[in-house]
Design an enzyme around this catalytic site. Sequence first.
Site, PDB file in Angstrom:
ATOM      1  CD  GLU A   1      36.391  45.928  42.969  1.00 57.87           C
ATOM      2  OE1 GLU A   1      36.652  47.132  43.184  1.00 57.87           O
ATOM      3  OE2 GLU A   1      36.930  45.000  43.590  1.00 57.87           O
TER       4      GLU A   1
ATOM      5  CE1 TYR B   1      35.009  49.259  44.971  1.00 59.92           C
ATOM      6  CE2 TYR B   1      36.751  50.426  46.132  1.00 59.92           C
ATOM      7  CZ  TYR B   1      36.298  49.292  45.498  1.00 59.92           C
ATOM      8  OH  TYR B   1      37.123  48.204  45.395  1.00 59.92           O
TER       9      TYR B   1
ATOM     10  CB  ALA C   1      42.211  55.916  40.819  1.00 63.14           C
TER      11      ALA C   1
END
Length: 619
Positions: free
Chosen positions: A510, A513, A456
Amino acid sequence: MQIFKFHAEGVSLLLVSSFATIAALLAASFALPLSVRAATPSSEPNFGQSVYVFNPSMSLSTIQAIVDAVASEQVSNQFGTQRYALLFEPGTYGSSATPLIFQVGYYTTVAGLGLSPSDVTINGEINVSNQCFGPANCTALVNFWRSLSNLTINVTSTSNCTASAEFWAVSQAAPIRRVQINGNLFLFDYCSGPGFASGGFIADSQFTSGTIINATQQQWITRNSNIDGWTNGVWNQVFSGVVGAPAQCFPQVSPCSGPYTTLATSPVTREEPYLYVDPDGNYNVFVPAVQLNSVGASWAGGETPGSSIRIEKFFIAQPTDTAATINKALGSGKNLILTPGIYYLAQGIEVTRPDTVVLGLGFPTLIPENGIVSMTTANAKGILISGIIFDAGATNSPALLQVGTGHPRSDNDASDPSALQDVFFRIGGAEPGRATISLVVNSKNVILDDIWAWRADHGSGVSWTDNTADTGLIVNGDNVTAYGLFVEHYQKYEVIWNGNAGTEIFLQNEMPYDPPSQAAWMEAPGVDGWAAFKVANTVTTFSGYGMGSYSFFNQGVNIYAANAFEVPDTLAASSLHDLLTIFLNSTAGSGGILNVVNGTGGSSTIANPDVPVTVVSYP
């Protein structure tokens, strides 16, 4: 959600299917708080109070009230604990004059209970729309964990923004399967903006009398379906075994409207098992057979090949059942249905028998306690697992699902492959969680069909040191075939492929981050970052199609990954097809990906934001 409590002499809950009684009570009880709860008669399976079974004898107004109440609770309930299944018995619901139109929110399964999609017809729309988080900030980027299957929709609308259109504006973990849609299907929501959407999955479906409008949908895989038309691509639109698919076009070059990666056939498929009611009112589970080099929906030319299992052959688990109780049922030869809810597991669920079916209704969610592995399977043929969320627990687990344990000579049969369909993993977000690996596949000849493994990036317990997770998927078995891998934000290699003769069709990745520094995110001395997809140097054959990796490093420092993909240079020529990287967001991101694959392909950084950097073929 508030609850309608219907009370009669000696009765505290009534069946959803008892519509004359419910309608009368609704009319007489308007002062009561609004509610929708189902009970189960002794003659039907006990699917629990979060499964609603509708039949055509029910008034449309009652059905509408129920589905709207569920949607009201679930549309914004991203990390809630509620789970629902809305099931429609064979028949027709709604009309051109009075259509049935409703929204599908989080953790909601909508499915027909016919043997064929034509057995259940909805005149209306079953929609997923944008969520709005402020002015000019309405998107589908977090529309996860919902599904639509096994019915026909005649798109019929009232006069509003969605007129003559079915909206399915979703991102990951929101599959459409085994559906006939007569009319237009929009994969984004144009009624509010900017309407961004980030990936999805269609399989075994047929679309007529309309077009699929991709528009802002960034990436998508459509497998074994029949379509009338597709409007455009954005970054990575993949078609495998699709009748009517656009021609191969990667990267996008005028006059084509791609990018499109198009495979004429799907090498090996096995459609998801599904619940149905036969003409005598008995519940069964249909198990589709394996198909080789297939094209189009399995039912487009007749009945889907396969076999049925009577409901009596299943243990129907409730969230209150322990893993020990479930394992006892599995050990006795039962298959397994997990009803909606959260299952806290003090020990792992063990699937030990070949050809066992494990079917989730309403996104049942497994949470391990004390660092266990939530589910393991034998190294056996024909094990089918579908429709389940695997959450990480607060204590680190070595893995959440392990496919294949035991003696390496146990039977793996290419003619009866095991398969995972619509199986999703989550590290943090709903609650703090840690797991070293999400999914480990040790068995041979396994089919992976719509997998989202997500560390997450928002929600509860989210930081570089809180929701820790090395890798989303490790494939050790040979001859594993994957369609639709969505693997995001893990802290080392996101996918490691050690098995030979593997095939991967569509990857959406992805990178994490949140690496706090380059030093904290290094594959090896002198090698920045970690590749998203690593094919081991011992692998001699591997095929990949339509594979994308994106970066959005948001910690305010430059973070780089040397490569998005790492593979042996000894692979046969053109083993990889249509690779891409993208630097996301020109205002908040830093760093980027320096090469697409093995030091080739160029970089995606702030110098070229939101522009695919592509490699058409490698090596």
